[in-house]
Design a protein around this motif. Structure first.
Motif, PDB file in Angstrom:
ATOM      1  N   PRO A 124       0.724  -1.150  -0.016  1.00 26.98           N
ATOM      2  CA  PRO A 124       0.125   0.045  -0.097  1.00 26.98           C
ATOM      3  C   PRO A 124       0.883   1.259   0.043  1.00 26.98           C
ATOM      4  O   PRO A 124       1.866   1.396   0.778  1.00 26.98           O
ATOM      5  N   GLY A 125       0.429   2.224  -0.879  1.00 29.67           N
ATOM      6  CA  GLY A 125       0.944   3.586  -0.976  1.00 29.67           C
ATOM      7  C   GLY A 125       2.240   3.445  -1.813  1.00 29.67           C
ATOM      8  O   GLY A 125       2.800   4.627  -1.959  1.00 29.67           O
ATOM      9  N   ARG A 126       2.748   2.298  -2.464  1.00 27.80           N
ATOM     10  CA  ARG A 126       3.870   2.464  -3.240  1.00 27.80           C
ATOM     11  C   ARG A 126       3.343   2.570  -4.647  1.00 27.80           C
ATOM     12  O   ARG A 126       2.433   1.602  -5.191  1.00 27.80           O
ATOM     13  N   ASP A 151     -17.120   4.885  -7.125  1.00 26.15           N
ATOM     14  CA  ASP A 151     -17.426   5.737  -8.522  1.00 26.15           C
ATOM     15  C   ASP A 151     -15.879   5.567  -9.164  1.00 26.15           C
ATOM     16  O   ASP A 151     -15.038   6.191  -8.873  1.00 26.15           O
ATOM     17  N   PRO A 152     -15.735   4.617 -10.245  1.00 28.76           N
ATOM     18  CA  PRO A 152     -14.698   4.386 -10.945  1.00 28.76           C
ATOM     19  C   PRO A 152     -13.952   5.775 -11.632  1.00 28.76           C
ATOM     20  O   PRO A 152     -12.714   5.834 -11.591  1.00 28.76           O
ATOM     21  N   ALA A 153     -14.958   6.558 -11.719  1.00 28.58           N
ATOM     22  CA  ALA A 153     -14.315   7.959 -12.199  1.00 28.58           C
ATOM     23  C   ALA A 153     -13.600   8.839 -11.061  1.00 28.58           C
ATOM     24  O   ALA A 153     -12.770   9.746 -11.517  1.00 28.58           O
ATOM     25  N   GLN A 154     -13.814   8.281  -9.865  1.00 29.47           N
ATOM     26  CA  GLN A 154     -13.168   8.999  -8.800  1.00 29.47           C
ATOM     27  C   GLN A 154     -13.077   8.206  -7.827  1.00 29.47           C
ATOM     28  O   GLN A 154     -13.136   7.865  -6.716  1.00 29.47           O
ATOM     29  N   PRO A 155     -11.729   7.483  -8.314  1.00 26.42           N
ATOM     30  CA  PRO A 155     -11.189   6.331  -7.499  1.00 26.42           C
ATOM     31  C   PRO A 155     -10.691   6.724  -6.087  1.00 26.42           C
ATOM     32  O   PRO A 155     -10.073   7.744  -5.942  1.00 26.42           O
ATOM     33  N   LYS A 156     -10.995   5.677  -4.942  1.00 33.08           N
ATOM     34  CA  LYS A 156     -10.284   5.945  -3.906  1.00 33.08           C
ATOM     35  C   LYS A 156      -9.275   4.893  -3.642  1.00 33.08           C
ATOM     36  O   LYS A 156      -8.739   4.950  -2.299  1.00 33.08           O
ATOM     37  N   PHE A 157      -9.487   3.816  -4.273  1.00 26.81           N
ATOM     38  CA  PHE A 157      -8.547   2.734  -3.500  1.00 26.81           C
ATOM     39  C   PHE A 157      -7.286   2.562  -4.511  1.00 26.81           C
ATOM     40  O   PHE A 157      -6.214   2.326  -4.181  1.00 26.81           O
ATOM     41  N   ILE A 158      -7.557   2.421  -5.802  1.00 25.74           N
ATOM     42  CA  ILE A 158      -6.550   2.215  -6.954  1.00 25.74           C
ATOM     43  C   ILE A 158      -6.359   3.837  -7.570  1.00 25.74           C
ATOM     44  O   ILE A 158      -7.185   4.116  -8.520  1.00 25.74           O
ATOM     45  N   LEU A 159      -5.411   4.348  -7.207  1.00 27.11           N
ATOM     46  CA  LEU A 159      -5.016   5.649  -7.767  1.00 27.11           C
ATOM     47  C   LEU A 159      -3.946   5.680  -8.677  1.00 27.11           C
ATOM     48  O   LEU A 159      -2.971   4.694  -8.888  1.00 27.11           O
ATOM     49  N   THR A 160      -4.237   6.677  -9.563  1.00 23.84           N
ATOM     50  CA  THR A 160      -3.071   7.065 -10.667  1.00 23.84           C
ATOM     51  C   THR A 160      -2.205   7.973 -10.268  1.00 23.84           C
ATOM     52  O   THR A 160      -2.392   9.263  -9.834  1.00 23.84           O
ATOM     53  N   TYR A 189       0.752   3.137 -10.840  1.00 23.49           N
ATOM     54  CA  TYR A 189      -0.609   3.238 -10.095  1.00 23.49           C
ATOM     55  C   TYR A 189      -0.066   2.786  -8.643  1.00 23.49           C
ATOM     56  O   TYR A 189       0.743   2.154  -8.368  1.00 23.49           O
ATOM     57  N   LEU A 190      -1.236   2.986  -7.552  1.00 25.64           N
ATOM     58  CA  LEU A 190      -0.876   2.456  -6.250  1.00 25.64           C
ATOM     59  C   LEU A 190      -2.001   2.240  -5.510  1.00 25.64           C
ATOM     60  O   LEU A 190      -3.288   2.643  -5.921  1.00 25.64           O
ATOM     61  N   PHE A 191      -2.060   1.472  -4.405  1.00 22.59           N
ATOM     62  CA  PHE A 191      -3.280   1.343  -3.614  1.00 22.59           C
ATOM     63  C   PHE A 191      -3.069   2.067  -2.435  1.00 22.59           C
ATOM     64  O   PHE A 191      -2.217   2.254  -1.924  1.00 22.59           O
ATOM     65  N   GLN A 192      -4.258   2.634  -2.282  1.00 21.00           N
ATOM     66  CA  GLN A 192      -4.535   3.419  -1.134  1.00 21.00           C
ATOM     67  C   GLN A 192      -5.606   3.282  -0.197  1.00 21.00           C
ATOM     68  O   GLN A 192      -6.828   2.782  -0.833  1.00 21.00           O
ATOM     69  N   HIS A 193      -5.712   3.123   0.928  1.00 18.34           N
ATOM     70  CA  HIS A 193      -6.824   2.640   1.764  1.00 18.34           C
ATOM     71  C   HIS A 193      -7.005   3.805   2.973  1.00 18.34           C
ATOM     72  O   HIS A 193      -6.061   4.560   3.136  1.00 18.34           O
ATOM     73  N   ASP A 194      -8.298   3.949   3.482  1.00 15.67           N
ATOM     74  CA  ASP A 194      -8.614   4.767   4.605  1.00 15.67           C
ATOM     75  C   ASP A 194      -7.849   4.565   5.776  1.00 15.67           C
ATOM     76  O   ASP A 194      -7.436   3.644   6.233  1.00 15.67           O
TER      77      ASP A 194
END
Length: 234
Positions: free
Chosen positions: A174-176, A214-223, A229-234
């Motif tokens: 995560p975060g990388r 909302d795939p257009a406003q991703p919260k988990f898989i970010l660009t 790409y990276l994975f982000q979590h709350d």
């Protein structure tokens, strides 16, 4: 004695089927063959092969329709599409419909067999039992690497094997930020890959459609523009 792993060949050119059958059987696989899409789909549903080699230009029901139907039915068997070298949009569309991989005609038998082995190995590993430490819990999103299951808000995400592998790899770090090239090498297992990396973008888009609110406003898989790409979590 364990049952041999089965590869279904869905291809309307007999000479190509003969080449594929010979090389697959030489490597120890059982083979099934279909020369049109309707028969191919019937065999997928009845025989449940470990891998599907799927030509796109088929009589009756084309490969796009076969792939979409298979995924709509929740069947996550790896699909490796076979396309003409110049049909770039076909590759992207095939991946967008849920195919795991593609190879272009004329193809190298050695490369094809490597792709087959890689996809079957990933599928076999994913079918193993859950092991201690294999569960990634991010609150709303949980990834059980051993069981091959990902959930969001307690509901199973119906991911293809490739999508699950991609999510698992990103969520394990995560975060990388990972470049498309890195993901091709580490998720697709194409060491030293120097070809088209747009398959990564297609897989990310499909993963977001299933994972994001909302795939257009991703919260988990970010660009990260220009980086990957990276994975982000709350």
């Amino acid at each position: 004695m364990d049952r041999k792993q089965t590869v279904l060949i869905v291809e309307d050119e007999k000479n190509i089927v003969d080449i594929l059958r010979f090389n697959l059987q030489r490597e120890g696989y059982e083979t099934l063959e279909a020369y049109d899409g309707v028969t191919g789909l019937k065999l997928i549903l009845e025989k449940q092969p470990e891998l599907i080699l799927l030509d796109l230009m088929l009589p009756g029901m084309n490969g796009f329709e076969v792939c979409k139907t298979v995924r709509d039915k929740g069947i996550n068997t790896p699909v490796l599409i076979i396309t003409a070298r110049e049909a770039e949009q076909d590759k992207i569309l095939g991946l967008g419909l849920g195919a795991d991989d593609y190879i272009t005609k004329p193809f190298s038998v050695r490369e094809l067999m490597a792709r087959v082995k890689t996809n079957i190995r990933r599928q076999t590993m994913a079918s193993g039992q859950s092991a201690p430490g294999s569960r990634l819990d991010f609150g709303r999103v949980v990834v059980d690497k051993g069981a091959g299951i990902a959930t969001k808000d307690g509901t199973d995400l119906e991911l293809t094997q490739r999508e699950f592998d991609l999510l698992t790899y990103l969520a394990s770090n995560p975060g990388r930020v990972f470049s498309r090239q890195e993901l091709m090498e580490r998720v697709w297992n194409y060491e030293g890959y120097v070809g088209d990396v747009r398959g990564v973008d297609v897989a990310i888009r499909r993963l977001r459609e299933k994972l994001e609110d909302d795939p257009a406003q991703p919260k988990f898989i970010l660009t990260r523009r220009g980086a990957g790409y990276l994975f982000q979590h709350d």
